[in-house]
Design an enzyme around this catalytic site. Structure first.
Site, mmCIF file in Angstrom:
data_model
loop_
_atom_site.group_PDB
_atom_site.id
_atom_site.type_symbol
_atom_site.label_atom_id
_atom_site.label_comp_id
_atom_site.label_asym_id
_atom_site.label_seq_id
_atom_site.Cartn_x
_atom_site.Cartn_y
_atom_site.Cartn_z
ATOM 1 N N ALA A 56 20.843 26.482 -25.633
ATOM 2 C CA ALA A 56 20.129 26.603 -23.964
ATOM 3 C C ALA A 56 21.290 25.694 -23.624
ATOM 4 C CB ALA A 56 19.324 25.256 -24.615
ATOM 5 N N SER A 57 21.016 24.667 -22.243
ATOM 6 C CA SER A 57 21.216 24.383 -21.093
ATOM 7 C C SER A 57 22.759 24.172 -21.490
ATOM 8 C CB SER A 57 20.794 24.048 -20.632
ATOM 9 O OG SER A 57 20.353 25.026 -19.847
#
Length: 421
Positions: free
Chosen positions: A122-123
């Site tokens: 993800a981030s």
């Protein structure tokens, strides 16, 4: 060499022996001089290598074992009481002190998670994008204060929008996911190219005056990945493999391509907890966009990543230091802050935590990189619950002398505990 042998045969026996000894020593010195630099007799260690050696000397096996026992107790209870499902790897002074997997990578097959299980970062992916930009900066292919339109022809915004404003989330650009929802067929995976073409054609509104404030936005890192492609001549997936994953020894890592779903054959599945049991978090058209998310990796590979940063395998330490420098001075941001691809939180004693979180399709992650003592806290999960809200306890175990500071401060950003990427 032939003449040398003939000359040696003409010498007296004693001189011949001495001559052979001299030749042997000379050849040995040549071999040493041409061996791997760090193993060479003539090699002088760099400042970074000396620093890493000094930190490694601080490692105490007995203390590490004590921390490992406490960490195992904590994560075992976290699994039992909060439903933690994932893999953990924690280091200090560059040495692994604890690693373990908990729960299932797939609830249907009951496949157990281990430290080689793949998770969507993800981030946490954003720091890889930032390092790619820093590599291009070191090569002289860009400057942080370059206008975006310099590298993306036709980009419909003025020179106030720079690479630096993208790195630090100060661009004011609106979220590409929201804008594309209005004009795009969600049955087809998006790409960075398609998003950029949409921005050039429609010129989505600016949310605020560029560089006026901090506002976390995935559009920034999507654009940075696109710039990496334009300047390197490589697709972003290929660039990371060639210039980051392979040099760092991250042989288990890759950037997901929705056109090749077989890439996820052995990866963990992301879940959302429900009363009736975990529900699979479905993929969507946004999964084709890179830079803001999309990397799949393991806790073992993130350890290699952490050490590659410490050992200057990817970029200079001086370059990395700027990425760890708070970029925002507005009161509303402090003590929370952001560098280049890393979140920053200041403790009461003035120390800065360098970390990032990630949440996407059921995956929920936390990675803390502490360059001061070459330590890392790597937690990758595939169950989108609130188990990681207690990560400050892990920090207090790793740093018992600062436990009061960690227990007073929650380093997780609001969007991580409430939802988002």
């Amino acid at each position: 060499m032939k003449r040398l042998i003939e000359y040696m045969n003409q010498l007296p026996k004693r001189s011949k022996v001495l001559g052979l000894v001299g030749i042997t020593l000379f050849i040995g010195i040549l071999i040493l001089a041409n061996s791997h630099p760090s193993q060479s007799f003539f090699y002088v260690k760099t400042i970074t290598e000396k620093r890493n050696d000094s930190l490694a000397n601080l490692y105490n096996p007995e203390i590490a074992q004590q921390k490992s026992i406490k960490l195992d107790t904590f994560f075992t209870k976290l699994r039992e009481k909060s439903g933690f499902n994932g893999a953990v790897l924690i280091t200090q002074y560059g040495k692994i002190i604890y690693k373990k997997g908990f729960g299932y990578s797939n609830y249907f097959t009951k496949s157990a998670i281990n430290t080689h299980t793949h998770f969507q970062l993800a981030s946490v992916s954003k720091q890889f994008t930032a390092v790619a930009i820093m590599q291009l900066k070191e090569k002289g292919l860009l400057n942080y204060d370059d206008a975006i339109y310099k590298h993306i022809p036709g980009f419909p915004y003025d020179s106030s929008l720079t690479i630096r404003s993208l790195l630090t989330h100060r661009s004011g650009l609106s979220d590409y996911a929201y804008n594309m929802d209005k004009v795009y067929d969600k049955k087809i995976p998006l790409t960075n190219q398609k998003v950029v073409e949409m921005m050039i054609r429609l010129k989505p509104h600016i949310d605020y005056r560029p560089n006026a404030k901090f506002s976390y936005n995935n559009t920034n890192y999507m654009l940075l990945a696109y710039i990496v492609e334009k300047l390197s001549g490589l697709g972003f997936r290929e660039y990371l493999k060639k210039n980051i994953f392979e040099p760092a020894g991250m042989l288990e890592s890759f950037v997901y391509d929705p056109m090749h779903p077989e890439m996820l054959k052995t990866a963990a599945t992301g879940y959302t907890p429900r009363r009736g049991g975990p529900v699979v978090s479905e993929f969507n058209h946004l999964d084709g966009v890179t830079g803001d998310k999309g990397i799949y990796s393991t806790v073992e590979d993130l350890y290699h990543w952490d050490m590659a940063l410490n050992e200057e395998k990817l970029i200079k330490y001086s370059t990395l230091e700027e990425a760890f420098t708070p970029q925002h001075t507005t009161p509303k941001v402090l003590p929370k802050n952001y560098g280049f691809g890393w979140r920053l939180t200041q403790l009461e004693n003035g120390d800065w935590l360098t970390y990032h979180t990630g949440w996407w399709h059921g995956f929920k992650n936390y990675y803390l990189h502490n360059p001061k003592d070459n330590s890392a806290i790597i937690i990758l999960g595939n169950m989108a619950n609130h188990a990681l809200a207690k990560v400050n306890i892990v920090q207090s175990i790793l740093y018992p002398e600062k436990s009061a500071l960690f227990m007073k401060d929650d380093p997780l950003p609001a969007e991580f505990t409430l939802g988002g990427n």
